[in-house]
Design an enzyme around this catalytic site. Structure first.
Site, short mmCIF file in Angstrom:
data_model
loop_
_atom_site.label_atom_id
_atom_site.label_comp_id
_atom_site.label_asym_id
_atom_site.label_seq_id
_atom_site.Cartn_x
_atom_site.Cartn_y
_atom_site.Cartn_z
N TYR A 1 -9.13 -10.44 11.71
CA TYR A 1 -9.67 -10.89 10.45
C TYR A 1 -9.82 -12.67 11.40
O TYR A 1 -8.28 -13.47 11.38
CB TYR A 1 -8.75 -10.82 9.00
CG TYR A 1 -8.32 -9.72 9.29
CD1 TYR A 1 -9.15 -8.87 8.15
CD2 TYR A 1 -7.27 -8.83 9.76
CE1 TYR A 1 -9.22 -8.07 7.77
CE2 TYR A 1 -7.07 -7.47 8.75
CZ TYR A 1 -8.85 -6.93 8.30
OH TYR A 1 -8.04 -5.82 8.31
N TYR B 1 -8.53 7.23 20.34
CA TYR B 1 -10.19 6.95 19.57
C TYR B 1 -10.19 4.98 19.95
O TYR B 1 -10.57 4.56 19.02
CB TYR B 1 -10.10 7.68 18.30
CG TYR B 1 -10.73 8.15 18.41
CD1 TYR B 1 -11.58 9.72 18.63
CD2 TYR B 1 -8.99 10.18 19.15
CE1 TYR B 1 -12.03 10.39 18.25
CE2 TYR B 1 -9.78 11.02 18.63
CZ TYR B 1 -10.67 11.52 18.54
OH TYR B 1 -11.45 12.37 18.55
N GLN C 1 0.59 -1.26 -0.03
CA GLN C 1 0.04 -0.03 -0.33
C GLN C 1 0.92 1.08 0.14
O GLN C 1 0.50 2.43 -0.19
CB GLN C 1 -0.75 0.24 1.13
CG GLN C 1 -2.25 -0.88 1.18
CD GLN C 1 -2.80 -1.20 2.49
OE1 GLN C 1 -2.70 -0.42 3.68
NE2 GLN C 1 -3.76 -2.26 2.26
N GLU D 1 -14.07 3.26 10.62
CA GLU D 1 -15.29 4.53 11.57
C GLU D 1 -15.11 6.00 10.71
O GLU D 1 -14.58 5.78 9.91
CB GLU D 1 -14.17 5.07 13.13
CG GLU D 1 -14.68 3.16 13.63
CD GLU D 1 -13.66 3.25 14.60
OE1 GLU D 1 -13.57 2.40 15.94
OE2 GLU D 1 -13.03 4.05 15.14
N HIS E 1 -0.70 0.34 5.45
CA HIS E 1 -1.36 1.45 6.52
C HIS E 1 -0.42 2.15 6.78
O HIS E 1 0.26 2.37 8.06
CB HIS E 1 -1.43 0.26 8.05
CG HIS E 1 -2.35 -0.22 7.39
ND1 HIS E 1 -3.20 -1.72 9.05
CD2 HIS E 1 -3.29 -1.91 6.81
CE1 HIS E 1 -4.19 -2.79 8.63
NE2 HIS E 1 -3.91 -2.31 7.41
#
Length: 376
Positions: free
Chosen positions: A269, A258, A90, A248, A153
């Site tokens: 997963y 958070y 990513q 979210e 990520h």
């Protein structure tokens, strides 16, 4: 003048330059509630978009190229002078933003995956001055530390505060390093707030906290790939990927926690709880999705079309639609799925100077689609 105001200020000029001398017919579709037209094509995995005041569009390609699309969408130029990026998993060239004073200083900001020693890398932010088809004086103004191994990520959205004095960025937790998200000595799973030159605002919440990274604005996040400023309140709204379920929407507020990975509505997963759903002292999400929709870019609409005024738009990578969200204050009261007819992963959404929304499809031969309310 902030980014949104700069876009609107270019409306009159764009009306003059957005129609080519020889009009080019482009694929379009008309669906109940909106009309969609392909604006530009042939963009390899577009990730982030930012309009210039004159109606041209900067688009990042994940592999490392920054392109400048003409105001009519018919041509594209490669911008040189961009930083070298790591492109795997990513990782890559991620978001792009223009300085609130772009008309005066020409500054462009990029978030990207930056190589470290060995196989390590981290999210970084660079800026340079756009001169013709080149970024000049490009300099890294912020670097994530420590740099670690792993392909996933990274975050990372950029958004200037409403007053233009601060730059927010979202940072992923780098997948395998979720145990560091609650650690204020790292920037994994955090939002940060810096000045446009990369320096630290002295009113950031952890400036005086021993051992904390002073750029941290909020923490306890997972992988935030969406972030935008509320046009009225000026607060920084974000979205983040949960694990299996638990995506979210949050309002990133100074010093707030958070919860990740101690609190989530998702699970491992393959099954199995992660922490708890609620915990005292940790912020509840404004909204969450189970199953996950894989949220991406997001934008509050505050353009000329009254029917969309105040709505929040978020792309879904997994289910391939643009989510149009109606809010009552900070409460989600309705969700509507747009652009399902294209059946393509949606990576980003921004408003153009013409008041239309522009949506980037995440494909090897990516497209950008322009949408307006029916009859606009």
């Amino acid at each position: 003048m902030n980014r949104r105001d700069a876009l609107l200020s270019g409306l009159a000029l764009t009306a003059l330059i957005s129609t080519p001398a020889c009009a080019q017919t482009k694929p379009s579709t008309s669906v109940e509630g909106y009309d969609a037209t392909v604006f530009a094509e042939g963009i390899e995995q577009p990730w982030g978009m930012a309009f210039l005041p004159d109606g041209r569009l900067l688009v990042t390609e994940k592999a490392g190229t920054l392109k400048l699309i003409s105001a009519d969408g018919n041509s594209a130029q490669v911008i040189t002078g961009t930083p070298e990026v790591v492109d795997y998993g990513q990782a890559g060239l991620l978001d792009v933003a223009i300085d609130p004073k772009f008309s005066e200083n020409g500054l462009v900001y990029l978030s990207f995956s930056e190589a470290g020693e060995g196989d390590t890398a981290g999210t970084a932010i660079a800026r340079g001055k756009l001169e013709g088809t080149a970024l000049t004086g490009t300099k890294v103004i912020w670097q994530q530390s420590p740099k670690v191994e792993g392909p996933n990520h990274w975050g990372s959205r950029l958004a200037f505060s409403k007053d233009g004095q601060y730059l927010f960025a979202t940072l992923g937790e780098r997948a395998s390093y979720r145990d560091k998200v609650q650690d204020l000595g790292t920037t994994f799973g955090k939002t940060i707030r810096i000045k446009p030159d990369g320096s630290i605002p002295q009113d950031n919440p952890f400036v005086k906290t021993a051992g904390a990274k002073p750029e941290i604005w909020s923490y306890g996040h997972r992988n935030m790939q969406g972030g935008t400023i509320h046009p009225v309140t000026g607060e920084f709204w974000t979205n983040e990927h949960g694990p299996q379920g638990g995506d979210e929407i949050n309002i990133a507020r100074a010093g707030k926690n958070y919860g990740w990975p101690l609190v989530t509505y998702g699970e491992e997963y393959g099954g199995g709880r992660i922490g708890v759903k609620q915990k005292a002292g940790m912020e509840e999400p404004l909204h969450y999705w189970v199953p996950s929709i894989a949220p991406s870019g997001m934008w509050f609409y505050d353009g000329p079309h009254a029917v969309w005024q105040g709505k929040l738009f978020i792309g879904s990578l997994k289910f391939k639609y643009l989510d149009m969200i109606t809010l009552d204050g900070e409460k989600v009261v309705k969700e509507e799925k747009l652009l399902t007819e294209f059946r393509e992963r949606i990576r980003d959404v921004v408003m153009g100077p013409d008041g239309a929304l522009y949506v980037a499809f995440d494909n090897a031969d990516g497209r950008i689609v322009r949408i307006v309310p029916k009859g606009a």
